[in-house]
Design an enzyme around this catalytic site. Structure first.
Site, short mmCIF file in Angstrom:
data_model
loop_
_atom_site.label_atom_id
_atom_site.label_comp_id
_atom_site.label_asym_id
_atom_site.label_seq_id
_atom_site.Cartn_x
_atom_site.Cartn_y
_atom_site.Cartn_z
N ASP A 31 0.85 -1.19 0.00
CA ASP A 31 0.00 0.00 0.00
C ASP A 31 0.88 1.24 0.00
O ASP A 31 1.90 1.31 0.70
CB ASP A 31 -0.92 -0.01 1.23
N ASN A 87 -12.91 -3.37 2.44
CA ASN A 87 -13.84 -2.25 2.53
C ASN A 87 -14.78 -2.33 1.33
O ASN A 87 -14.32 -2.46 0.19
CB ASN A 87 -13.08 -0.93 2.54
N GLN A 94 -14.53 2.33 1.16
CA GLN A 94 -13.82 1.94 -0.06
C GLN A 94 -13.55 3.17 -0.91
O GLN A 94 -14.47 3.95 -1.19
CB GLN A 94 -14.65 0.92 -0.84
N VAL A 96 -11.14 2.87 -3.76
CA VAL A 96 -10.75 2.41 -5.10
C VAL A 96 -11.73 1.32 -5.52
O VAL A 96 -11.87 0.31 -4.82
CB VAL A 96 -9.30 1.87 -5.12
N HIS A 100 -10.31 -5.33 -3.41
CA HIS A 100 -8.97 -5.53 -2.86
C HIS A 100 -9.07 -5.95 -1.41
O HIS A 100 -9.97 -5.54 -0.68
CB HIS A 100 -8.11 -4.27 -3.00
N HIS A 102 -6.96 -5.90 2.09
CA HIS A 102 -5.81 -5.35 2.82
C HIS A 102 -5.26 -6.45 3.74
O HIS A 102 -6.04 -7.09 4.47
CB HIS A 102 -6.24 -4.19 3.73
P1 AMP Z 1 -9.79 1.33 0.27
O1 AMP Z 1 -9.93 2.55 1.11
O2 AMP Z 1 -10.18 0.07 0.97
O3 AMP Z 1 -10.46 1.47 -1.09
O4 AMP Z 1 -8.23 1.14 0.04
C1 AMP Z 1 -7.55 1.69 -1.05
C2 AMP Z 1 -6.09 1.63 -0.70
O5 AMP Z 1 -5.35 1.82 -1.87
C3 AMP Z 1 -5.63 2.68 0.30
O6 AMP Z 1 -5.08 2.05 1.45
C4 AMP Z 1 -4.60 3.48 -0.47
O7 AMP Z 1 -3.52 3.91 0.34
C5 AMP Z 1 -4.16 2.48 -1.53
N1 AMP Z 1 -3.60 3.02 -2.75
C6 AMP Z 1 -4.13 4.03 -3.51
N2 AMP Z 1 -3.35 4.25 -4.58
C7 AMP Z 1 -2.33 3.36 -4.51
C8 AMP Z 1 -1.19 3.09 -5.32
N3 AMP Z 1 -0.95 3.78 -6.43
N4 AMP Z 1 -0.34 2.11 -4.94
C9 AMP Z 1 -0.57 1.42 -3.81
N5 AMP Z 1 -1.63 1.62 -3.00
C10 AMP Z 1 -2.49 2.58 -3.34
#
Ligand code: AMP
Length: 114
Positions: A31, A87, A94, A96, A100, A102
């Protein structure tokens, strides 16, 4: 509907990431904003937007993801425990829209989360 996200761009190597595992179905990378000493994201290459969008035909893929998570946690030596978080949607936090998992570990994690 599946949309192009930052994670599909990572799968296609269009943006950099610290990739630690890859097979035909799954990619895992660190991350970018770690919330624990170990914070890894494990994603299906198939762009399922969120867990709620998974279908019965994704069952084998989801099982595979969990077994890879177990393998990665062992490789990261998270022998004292770790947390796996999905998430889902806005209230789940969430950000992204590509499913995914974590993996968080390397310190004691409070419960319940906020
Ligand atoms: P969520 O909030 O569950 O959607 O988690 C999305 C995660 O993606 C967060 O922990 C961010 O820090 C991570 N994230 C966003 N962009 C990137 C990236 N380019 N490379 C690695 N992690 C990322």
């Amino acid at each position: 509907m599946a949309t192009d996200t930052i994670f599909t761009k990572i799968v296609r190597r269009e943006i950099p990431a610290d990739i630690i595992y890859e097979d035909d179905l799954v990619l895992a990378f660190r991350d970018i904003a770690p919330q624990a000493p170990v914070h890894i994201l494990v994603i299906p290459k198939k762009p399922i937007p969120k867990l709620a969008d998974a279908s019965p035909e994704d069952g084998e893929l989801l099982g595979h993801l969990l077994l890879i998570i177990k393998q990665i946690a062992a490789e990261e030596k998270l022998d004292n425990g770790y947390r796996v978080v999905v998430n889902n949607g806005a209230d789940g936090g969430q950000t992204v829209d590509h499913l995914h998992f974590h993996i968080l570990g390397g310190r004691y994690l409070q419960w319940p989360p906020g």
